[in-house]
Design an enzyme around this catalytic site. Structure first.
Site, short mmCIF file in Angstrom:
data_model
loop_
_atom_site.label_atom_id
_atom_site.label_comp_id
_atom_site.label_asym_id
_atom_site.label_seq_id
_atom_site.Cartn_x
_atom_site.Cartn_y
_atom_site.Cartn_z
N LYS A 106 -1.88 6.21 20.93
CA LYS A 106 -1.18 5.32 21.58
C LYS A 106 0.10 5.02 20.53
O LYS A 106 1.31 5.33 21.35
CB LYS A 106 -1.87 4.02 21.78
CG LYS A 106 -1.04 2.75 22.61
CD LYS A 106 -1.87 1.90 23.11
CE LYS A 106 -2.27 0.84 22.26
NZ LYS A 106 -1.33 -0.13 21.81
N SER A 107 0.07 4.97 19.29
CA SER A 107 1.11 4.64 18.59
C SER A 107 1.99 5.88 18.55
O SER A 107 3.30 5.72 18.67
CB SER A 107 0.65 4.31 17.15
OG SER A 107 0.05 3.17 17.15
N ARG B 254 2.79 -13.81 22.63
CA ARG B 254 2.85 -13.26 21.21
C ARG B 254 4.24 -13.49 20.38
O ARG B 254 4.99 -13.49 21.16
CB ARG B 254 2.42 -11.86 21.22
CG ARG B 254 0.92 -11.95 21.72
CD ARG B 254 0.48 -10.15 21.92
NE ARG B 254 0.29 -9.35 20.83
CZ ARG B 254 0.21 -8.12 20.59
NH1 ARG B 254 0.19 -7.33 21.78
NH2 ARG B 254 0.34 -7.75 19.41
N SER C 113 3.15 -5.00 9.05
CA SER C 113 2.99 -4.87 10.57
C SER C 113 4.06 -3.48 10.60
O SER C 113 5.34 -3.52 10.54
CB SER C 113 3.78 -5.83 11.42
OG SER C 113 4.09 -5.52 12.46
N GLN D 22 4.82 -2.69 13.54
CA GLN D 22 5.87 -2.69 14.78
C GLN D 22 7.00 -3.47 14.15
O GLN D 22 8.24 -3.19 14.49
CB GLN D 22 5.05 -3.61 15.69
CG GLN D 22 3.89 -3.17 16.30
CD GLN D 22 3.35 -3.86 17.54
OE1 GLN D 22 3.50 -5.09 17.67
NE2 GLN D 22 2.29 -3.31 18.10
N ASP E 244 -6.63 -2.34 14.31
CA ASP E 244 -7.01 -2.22 15.73
C ASP E 244 -8.74 -1.98 15.88
O ASP E 244 -9.29 -2.09 16.85
CB ASP E 244 -6.39 -1.31 16.54
CG ASP E 244 -4.90 -1.47 16.76
OD1 ASP E 244 -4.71 -2.75 16.58
OD2 ASP E 244 -4.18 -0.63 16.76
N ARG F 292 -9.52 -3.74 23.57
CA ARG F 292 -10.50 -3.28 22.39
C ARG F 292 -11.64 -4.34 22.38
O ARG F 292 -12.77 -3.97 22.03
CB ARG F 292 -9.66 -3.60 21.37
CG ARG F 292 -8.52 -2.33 21.40
CD ARG F 292 -8.01 -1.92 19.88
NE ARG F 292 -6.90 -1.33 19.88
CZ ARG F 292 -6.48 -0.34 20.41
NH1 ARG F 292 -7.37 0.64 20.68
NH2 ARG F 292 -5.28 0.34 20.47
C1 S3P Z 1 1.01 -0.49 16.35
C2 S3P Z 1 0.92 -1.49 15.27
C3 S3P Z 1 -0.02 -2.46 15.10
C4 S3P Z 1 -1.38 -2.25 16.17
C5 S3P Z 1 -0.90 -1.89 17.43
C6 S3P Z 1 0.01 -0.64 17.45
C7 S3P Z 1 2.02 0.26 16.52
O1 S3P Z 1 0.49 -3.63 15.05
O2 S3P Z 1 -2.29 -3.23 16.17
O3 S3P Z 1 -2.07 -1.66 18.11
O4 S3P Z 1 1.90 1.32 17.23
O5 S3P Z 1 3.15 0.37 15.48
P1 S3P Z 1 1.12 -4.28 14.05
O6 S3P Z 1 2.05 -3.47 13.39
O7 S3P Z 1 1.86 -5.68 14.57
O8 S3P Z 1 0.14 -4.82 13.01
#
Ligand code: S3P
Length: 414
Positions: A13-14, A110, A153, A155, A302, A375
């Protein structure tokens, strides 16, 4: 019953989100295969289309015609996907785009302060409702920043790095613990000036247009984790997880399983766009409880729902700490896990930043409150395998967020 054989997984997914976004940055046609089939990645695809990027199917692959973003005519609907909104807000800020991001009920609750703060420091003109969605960004001239994040994080890190692609001066991002690094690895492979030293990543503006790429996305280790968990708990299991991402920042669950006593064998390494692909064989053994601390959390962020279930079958105590970030996921995952495992009969105590589980305890099937969190739903479906009686989930559709093939694969393998 035991779990044997091989399983292939849809694209990570990422990496799927990033492949679409980075292909959108490239000048020309990129071809992406094994894209995640989940709704979250569809949200990214649809938002990019709304920003003028052409994306369409060709046989079983996606073609992305990138190079130029336009201001979307409507709000960008990110659905349930934190990765979509946080990464796209950064990317589009660096491309001088005006846009408004919205999402479903969970995403609208969020926290967005974590990206708004650094992006504002870079000079972005943006507004939000108390640091939550809707988030409005306005085309602004961006500066480079030197940013020390309090949260590990990927993200947040990616939002800042992607915004920096459009700023005049280099930007550095320092994180407290290394989080998943797909953004850094893939951008580097595409020729972006980006460099990581320990916990500090520095990036500069792209000076020439990026060349399009072909990419076959590795399978998702976070989806594979549910089956790794099942095979770890069921006697005499011997299961191979095929062609999954071998990126170390994603494989924390396999180190933890090993530490708990499971046989974990990695093999067959390939490398594509800087990302590794591996097979992992899981053989069930007697499980022992372990301590999991804040330094391990980003690499299992995750996977904690399934790890908690495995821990309930391990001898002794498992203590998870430093995981407060779980409270800000698709649901408050600390309370979702504790509530449901308690109902199943586990000996589990909630901590502000984690949980303590004493095992092994025989679990019993019950009514599971998923909070529409994909999840949580998958982890507690797996818990049914080792419980007396089936769990009844209050929602199964939420599984489509990341892994629509989950139930079909589970039926094949059990
Ligand atoms: C992700 C980062 C994670 C993860 C999410 C996907 C990403 O979140 O929990 O499912 O693709 O960068 P955080 O970076 O906020 O921990």
């Amino acid at each position: 019953m035991n779990l044997t054989g091989e399983i292939f997984f849809p694209g990570d997914k990422s990496i799927s989100h990033r492949s679409l976004m980075f292909a959108a940055l490239c000048n020309g046609k990129s071809k992406i295969s094994n894209l995640s089939t989940g709704k979250d990645v569809q949200s990214t695809k649809n938002c990019l289309i709304d920003c003028g990027i052409k994306i369409y199917n060709e046989k079983s692959s996606y073609i992305v015609e990138g190079g130029k973003f336009i201001n979307p005519k409507k709000e960008l609907d990110c659905g349930n996907s934190g990765t979509t909104v946080r990464l796209l807000a950064g990317l589009l800020s660096g491309q001088n785009i005006n846009a408004t991001f919205v999402g479903d009920e969970s995403l609208s609750n969020r926290p967005m302060k974590r990206i708004i703060e650094p992006l504002k420091l870079m000079g972005l003109n943006c507004s939000s409702k108390n640091f939550t969605l809707p988030l409005k960004i306005k085309s602004s001239k961006l500066n480079g920043i030197n940013y020390k994040s309090q949260i590990a994080s990927a993200q947040v890190k990616s939002a800042v790095l992607l915004a920096a692609l459009g700023s005049n001066k280099p930007t550095s991002f320092i994180e407290p613990v290394l989080s998943r690094n797909h953004t850094e690895i893939m951008l580097k492979a595409l020729g972006v000036p980006i460099n990581t030293e320990k916990l500090k990543t520095t990036i500069s503006k792209i000076t020439k247009q990026l060349k399009p790429f072909n990419f076959n996305i590795p399978g998702d280790p976070s989806s594979a984790a549910f089956f790794a968990g099942a095979a770890s708990m069921v006697k005499n299991s011997n299961l191979v997880l095929k062609n999954i991402s071998g990126n170390d920042t994603r494989l924390g669950i396999f180190s933890i399983l090993k530490q708990m006593g499971v046989t974990v064998l990695k093999s067959n390494k390939k490398n594509i766009l800087g990302e590794k692909i591996i097979d992992i064989r899981i053989k069930n053994k007697r499980l022992n409880g372990i301590k999991i601390n804040e330094n391990q959390i980003p690499s299992i962020i995750d996977e904690i729902p399934i790890i908690a279930i495995i821990a309930s079958q391990a001898k002794g105590q498992t203590k998870i700490t430093g995981a407060k970030e779980l409270r800000y996921k698709e649901s408050d995952r600390i309370s979702s896990i504790v509530l449901n495992l308690k109902k199943m009969g586990a000996d589990i105590t909630e901590l502000e930043d984690g949980m303590i589980i004493n095992g092994p305890k025989k679990l019993k099937g019950t009514f599971i409150k998923t909070y529409h969190d994909h999840r949580i739903a998958m982890a507690f479906k797996i818990a049914s395998i080792i419980a007396d009686g089936e769990n009844q989930l209050d929602s199964i559709d939420c599984v489509d967020i990341s892994y629509p093939e989950f139930f079909e694969t589970l039926t094949k393998i059990t």
